[in-house]
Write a protein that holds these residues in place. Structure first.
Motif, PDB file in Angstrom:
ATOM      1  N   GLU A 237       0.830  -1.200   0.000  1.00 20.72           N
ATOM      2  CA  GLU A 237       0.000   0.000   0.000  1.00 20.72           C
ATOM      3  C   GLU A 237       0.866   1.252   0.000  1.00 20.72           C
ATOM      4  OE1 GLU A 237      -3.007   2.268   3.145  1.00 20.72           O
ATOM      5  OE2 GLU A 237      -2.861   0.075   3.171  1.00 20.72           O
ATOM      6  N   MET A 238       0.455   2.238  -0.791  1.00 21.95           N
ATOM      7  CA  MET A 238       1.142   3.530  -0.810  1.00 21.95           C
ATOM      8  C   MET A 238       0.117   4.621  -1.069  1.00 21.95           C
ATOM      9  SD  MET A 238       4.354   4.857  -3.129  1.00 21.95           S
ATOM     10  CE  MET A 238       5.038   6.508  -2.873  1.00 21.95           C
ATOM     11  N   GLY A 239       0.193   5.713  -0.279  1.00 24.08           N
ATOM     12  CA  GLY A 239      -0.775   6.782  -0.456  1.00 24.08           C
ATOM     13  C   GLY A 239      -0.401   8.047   0.288  1.00 24.08           C
ATOM     14  N   LEU A 256       2.593   4.384   3.914  1.00 24.01           N
ATOM     15  CA  LEU A 256       3.088   3.125   3.359  1.00 24.01           C
ATOM     16  C   LEU A 256       2.556   1.968   4.208  1.00 24.01           C
ATOM     17  CD1 LEU A 256       6.839   4.118   2.814  1.00 24.01           C
ATOM     18  CD2 LEU A 256       4.987   4.183   1.119  1.00 24.01           C
ATOM     19  N   GLY A 257       2.353   0.820   3.577  1.00 24.61           N
ATOM     20  CA  GLY A 257       1.858  -0.331   4.327  1.00 24.61           C
ATOM     21  C   GLY A 257       2.084  -1.627   3.580  1.00 24.61           C
ATOM     22  N   TYR A 453      -1.639  -2.684  -4.105  1.00 26.01           N
ATOM     23  CA  TYR A 453      -1.175  -3.612  -5.137  1.00 26.01           C
ATOM     24  C   TYR A 453      -1.086  -4.992  -4.504  1.00 26.01           C
ATOM     25  CZ  TYR A 453       1.692  -5.835  -8.713  1.00 26.01           C
ATOM     26  OH  TYR A 453       2.151  -6.676  -9.691  1.00 26.01           O
ATOM     27  N   ALA A 454      -1.824  -5.943  -5.062  1.00 22.61           N
ATOM     28  CA  ALA A 454      -1.894  -7.301  -4.501  1.00 22.61           C
ATOM     29  C   ALA A 454      -1.003  -8.247  -5.302  1.00 22.61           C
ATOM     30  CB  ALA A 454      -3.337  -7.804  -4.514  1.00 22.61           C
ATOM     31  N   LEU A 455      -0.264  -9.085  -4.575  1.00 25.03           N
ATOM     32  CA  LEU A 455       0.626 -10.071  -5.181  1.00 25.03           C
ATOM     33  C   LEU A 455       0.169 -11.469  -4.791  1.00 25.03           C
ATOM     34  CD1 LEU A 455       4.068  -8.408  -4.352  1.00 25.03           C
ATOM     35  CD2 LEU A 455       2.871  -8.348  -6.531  1.00 25.03           C
ATOM     36  N   GLY A 456       0.377 -12.415  -5.688  1.00 23.05           N
ATOM     37  CA  GLY A 456       0.085 -13.809  -5.357  1.00 23.05           C
ATOM     38  C   GLY A 456      -1.235 -14.311  -5.865  1.00 23.05           C
TER      39      GLY A 456
END
Length: 459
Positions: A237-239, A256-257, A453-456
């Motif tokens: 996460e970024m914002g 950030l997260g 942004y999701a990964l996997g």
């Protein structure tokens, strides 16, 4: 001092809170079908043109009344739509639980073998006829926020009304049980901890029932969401975060997260950085799923869960010249409100309880004020977003009793300080991208908007 008053209150609060939220639940098995009045029985009698065979009754909350054929009746009397019925057949209307015949066998199926169980008919009938009504929606706010259950009662949903009134009564009872002794003892330090715990639990149950009262009559305007069957193993996460606080000159932060889901374990890290000043807050930790399915493989469960949480905190204030280092430990639970009533499907209640221990580092001699304990407590009412596709998420309105965050605490008219109120949500719009947002108001106003942004992919 808060550290002396509440150091032992959080375990007691947890027990009271979860028992309070669970009180209305057993009533789910106690509400059978609606009974027919004497007038309705008379109208449906053969003497006034009614059929010898019980018929389905339309309308919410009405179930089919099973028929029992008298032992002397001929077999033709049990045929629906038969041209001739035996004159000696006597159909007795009974309660929704069918009685046995004299031989101990179940009664004959008077509907030709196609009848639906009474409980299923109740849910199907209620679900099929629910629609948005303006009057109950208006009543849910005024005076519904004071009389929980009034709005669903006007909408004809007696089951939900009874249970919300029960929740409201439980909340008010806990508030009185804790608040009255606090007032009578002058907030004595010897008794304040358990009494304060009971009072907070009461406010949470009262607040949840108030929001459920609104949701129950607004929910017919949309299809209820469902918990996501699975969430990605890793999210970044970024914002941007804005903080309006008169105590500090800086107000712009980079947010950030990251969240990693490892079966029953969830690891989380967040950072808030102010480029113009150097103020930085970093929070690291995780949660372990004690009850309920893990977020990566929830399947078709209702989303209820209980987690044990442990977090560490580092917050640097370069302009002010001090650093805060601490740790949090607690429990966080989520309860699917569909267990209270089908009208609340798609929503959930959440509450957490814990303790925080923090140390302050600043120039000068060390004193007892360098260590601080704080009771952590929050509750909220939320809805799931999405119905099984790639779009999935949740939104929740909440109260957080914590007073040392960016939102701080809100000063009351009586001079005391409570926590902050807010609204937060997150949603994955596709398999890869999503958004998160939060607004909170206490001693300061905080707003945040982030890109996820999701990964996997799917597990």
């Amino acid at each position: 001092m808060e550290s002396e008053q509440f150091s032992r209150s959080w375990p007691f609060t947890g027990v009271v809170l979860w028992m309070s939220l669970a009180l209305p639940v057993p009533a789910l098995a106690q509400d059978g079908g609606a009974r027919l009045s004497a007038l309705e029985l008379l109208i449906r009698s053969p003497q006034l043109g009614g059929s010898d065979i019980p018929r389905d009754l339309s309308g919410p909350g009405v179930v089919e009344v099973p028929g029992r054929v008298h032992p002397t009746a001929s077999s033709d009397a049990s045929m629906v739509g038969g041209a001739q019925a035996a004159s000696s057949a006597e159909v007795l209307l009974v309660s929704p639980m069918p009685a046995l015949t004299e031989g101990g066998a179940p009664p004959p199926d008077v509907s030709g073998g196609m009848s639906t169980p009474a409980s299923a008919k109740t849910e199907l009938s209620a679900g099929a006829t629910r629609s948005f009504q303006v009057l109950p929606a208006a009543v849910s706010v005024v005076p519904g926020l004071l009389f929980h259950g009034l709005a669903p009662a006007i909408a004809g949903d007696g089951q939900t009304a009874r249970r919300l009134f029960a929740m409201e009564g439980t909340g008010l009872g806990l508030i009185a049980l804790g608040g009255v002794p606090i007032a009578l003892t002058g907030a004595s330090r010897r008794t304040i901890a358990p009494l304060y715990a009971v009072t907070l639990a009461g406010f949470s149950v009262f607040g949840i029932s108030a929001l459920a009262n609104v949701y129950s009559v607004v929910s017919p305007t949309f299809d209820p969401g469902v918990p996501a069957a699975s969430l990605p193993p890793l999210e970044l996460e970024m914002g941007y975060q804005y903080v309006s606080d008169t105590s500090f000159d800086y107000d712009h932060f980079v947010a950030l997260g990251a969240v990693a889901r490892l079966d029953a374990m969830k690891l989380e890290a967040t950072a808030r950085l102010a480029p113009e000043d150097g103020n930085a807050q970093v929070r690291l930790g995780g949660a372990y799923r004690l009850l309920g399915a893990p977020e990566q493989r929830r399947g078709g469960t209702d989303g209820s869960s209980l987690d044990a949480e442990l977090y560490g905190l580092y917050h640097r204030y370069p302009t002010e010249g001090f650093i805060v280092i601490g740790g949090d430990v607690g429990l966080r639970g989520r309860f699917a409100m569909s267990r209270v009533s089908p009208s609340l499907a798609g929503s959930f209640a959440e509450a957490s309880i814990g303790m925080s221990l923090q140390g302050y580092s600043y120039p000068g001699p060390v004193s007892d004020g360098n260590l601080h304990e704080q009771l952590l407590y929050s509750f909220g009412y939320g809805v799931w977003l999405g119905r099984g596709g790639p779009f999935k998420g949740e939104a929740m309105i909440f109260y957080d009793h914590r007073k040392d965050g960016f939102a701080g605490g809100l000063r009351t008219f009586g001079g005391g300080v409570v926590g902050n109120f807010g609204l937060r949500g997150r949603a994955l719009l596709t398999q890869t991208w999503g958004v998160a947002a939060e607004v909170a108001a206490g001693g300061a106003l905080v707003g945040r908007l982030s890109l996820i942004y999701a990964l996997g992919g799917e597990s």
